[in-house]
Structures are given as structure tokens and as C-alpha cells.
Design an enzyme around this catalytic site. Structure first.
Site, PDB file in Angstrom:
ATOM      1  N   ASN A  35      34.885  37.551 -23.895  1.00 34.54           N
ATOM      2  CA  ASN A  35      35.368  38.863 -24.326  1.00 34.54           C
ATOM      3  C   ASN A  35      36.891  38.789 -24.403  1.00 34.54           C
ATOM      4  O   ASN A  35      37.483  37.827 -23.919  1.00 34.54           O
ATOM      5  CB  ASN A  35      34.843  39.979 -23.409  1.00 34.54           C
ATOM      6  CG  ASN A  35      35.259  39.757 -21.979  1.00 34.54           C
ATOM      7  OD1 ASN A  35      36.454  39.730 -21.667  1.00 34.54           O
ATOM      8  ND2 ASN A  35      34.292  39.541 -21.103  1.00 34.54           N
ATOM      9  N   ASP A  45      29.070  33.561 -20.638  1.00 36.51           N
ATOM     10  CA  ASP A  45      30.444  33.531 -20.117  1.00 36.51           C
ATOM     11  C   ASP A  45      30.430  33.302 -18.598  1.00 36.51           C
ATOM     12  O   ASP A  45      31.098  32.387 -18.082  1.00 36.51           O
ATOM     13  CB  ASP A  45      31.105  34.880 -20.458  1.00 36.51           C
ATOM     14  CG  ASP A  45      32.610  34.880 -20.323  1.00 36.51           C
ATOM     15  OD1 ASP A  45      33.170  33.855 -19.916  1.00 36.51           O
ATOM     16  OD2 ASP A  45      33.225  35.929 -20.626  1.00 36.51           O
TER      17      ASP A  45
END
Ligand code: ADP
Length: 194
Positions: A35, A45
Site C-alpha cells: 500500500n 504484504d
């Protein structure tokens, strides 16, 4: 399943689709669906930062201090820390807002900017997750076509040291969508399965 397309070759570059965990790949780079804060998060992530250790976050912090948040569709590169991959390329895919807010172009850009960075850094192999189809809500049937088309377009137009591009898909539904997309787009472009 015999009719599932899993591999084609474009300009001597193999494009493969597999099911698996991207943190376990030994390609030169793996791509993170990050992000804009680059501070880690959930999904792939979180998995990459957990497996790769703190060196990755340290470099992400330096990048943000230097150039600010990472815009959607752009990419930056850090060490792979403790991962098998030497590097992590962090890119930001679009959040799905219904499809009329530039989502396909931004998603294609995330793939192509990652491939550009890999090319500039002389990497020979790279693994992608299915960017934007988790928390960011992009429907996988549409995202898979954009992803495959973006990669094939890049490989057919660019001179690159890359020899292998792999999509590493976490679940069988996502694998099925990418496999259909590869078959459809491969046939349209006249690419023969390897
Ligand atoms: P985004 O915010 O871009 O939607 P997510 O991480 O939420 O990113 O999801 C993107 C895709 O990554 C989803 O298909 C999710 O299942 C998948 N994913 C999650 N963990 C892994 C992993 N370790 N390896 C590969 N893919 C993963």
C-alpha cells in the site's frame, strides 16, 4: 487438468502460472502488493515482511522518507532480506471502485512498472502475486486478464534480461482465473503453449 494453460513463451521469456506461496520463490525478485505507506499490512504484504525480516521495512522507511508515499501504479525495489529472492519489488495496485476510476490502467501500470524496474536492474526472473484481488477488492476474473495482458504487452515490446515471469497464486480459484485468462489472451495473440 489438461486443458489449463500454464505456460507460454514471449520473445524467449517464459510466462508461467503456478499455485503457491510467493514468499518461498527463488526468483531474483518477488513483487509485493503493497500500500502507498510501504509500512506493511495484511495479505501478501504481511507475509513478505514476516518472512523477509526487518531489513525490508527499514529500506521501505528510507524510501518513503526520501520520496514520500508510493503512488498507485508505481514500483520501488528493496532487498529481499531473509527471503530466497534477492529483491522485493513493491508496487501499489488500485482499490476497486467499480471499474470506472481508471482501475484497469492503474493495475496494468503496477505490473509494467515492476517489470521495468526488474529490467533496469538486470534481473532475470520475477514472481508476481495477484495484485489488488484481495483486500483491494478487484474482481479476479477481470484483474487476471489485465495482469496477463499487461505482462505479455511488456514482454512483446521490450528488450529485457528477464527470462522468466511467474504468477504465484495463492488459491485454486485465483489460479483458475489466471489460467483462463492466459488461454484466452494467448489464443488471441497467437502464442503457442510452451
Ligand atoms: P491487495 O491489497 O493488492 O488486494 P492482498 O494481499 O490482500 O493484496 O491480496 C492479493 C492476493 O495475494 C490475493 O489473491 C491473496 O490471496 C494473495 N496472497 C496472500 N498471501 C499470499 C502469499 N503468501 N503468496 C501469494 N499470494 C498471496
Amino acid at each position: 487438468m489438461t486443458n489449463q494453460a500454464t505456460e507460454v513463451t514471449i520473445n524467449q521469456v517464459k510466462l508461467r502460472i503456478i499455485q503457491g506461496d510467493i514468499t518461498k520463490q527463488s526468483t531474483d525478485a518477488i513483487v509485493n502488493a503493497a500500500n502507498p505507506s510501504l509500512m506493511g499490512g495484511g495479505g501478501v504484504d504481511g507475509a513478505i515482511h514476516r518472512s523477509g525480516g526487518p531489513a525490508i521495512l527499514d529500506e521501505c522507511k528510507q524510501i518513503v522518507a526520501r520520496q514520500g508515499r508510493l503512488p498507485t501504479g508505481k514500483a520501488v525495489m528493496t532487498t529481499g532480506g531473509n527471503l530466497k529472492a534477492k529483491y522485493v519489488i513493491h508496487t501499489v495496485g488500485p482499490i476497486w471502485h467499480g471499474g470506472n476510476k481508471g482501475e484497469p490502467e492503474l493495475l496494468a501500470s503496477a505490473y509494467q512498472e515492476s517489470l521495468k524496474l526488474a529490467t533496469e536492474n538486470n534481473l532475470t526472473s520475477i514472481a508476481f502475486p495477484s495484485i489488488s484481488t484481495g483486500a483491494y477488492g478487484y474482481p479476479v476474473s477481470q484483474a487476471s486478464k489485465v495482469a496477463i495482458d499487461a505482462v505479455i504487452t511488456f514482454l512483446s515490446r521490450s528488450t529485457t534480461p528477464l527470462r522468466e515471469v511467474v504468477f504465484v497464486l495463492f488459491d485454486s480459484q485465483t489460479l483458475g482465473a489466471y489460467s483462463s485468462a492466459l488461454r484466452e489472451i494467448g489464443e488471441k495473440r497467437g502464442l503457442r503453449p510452451a
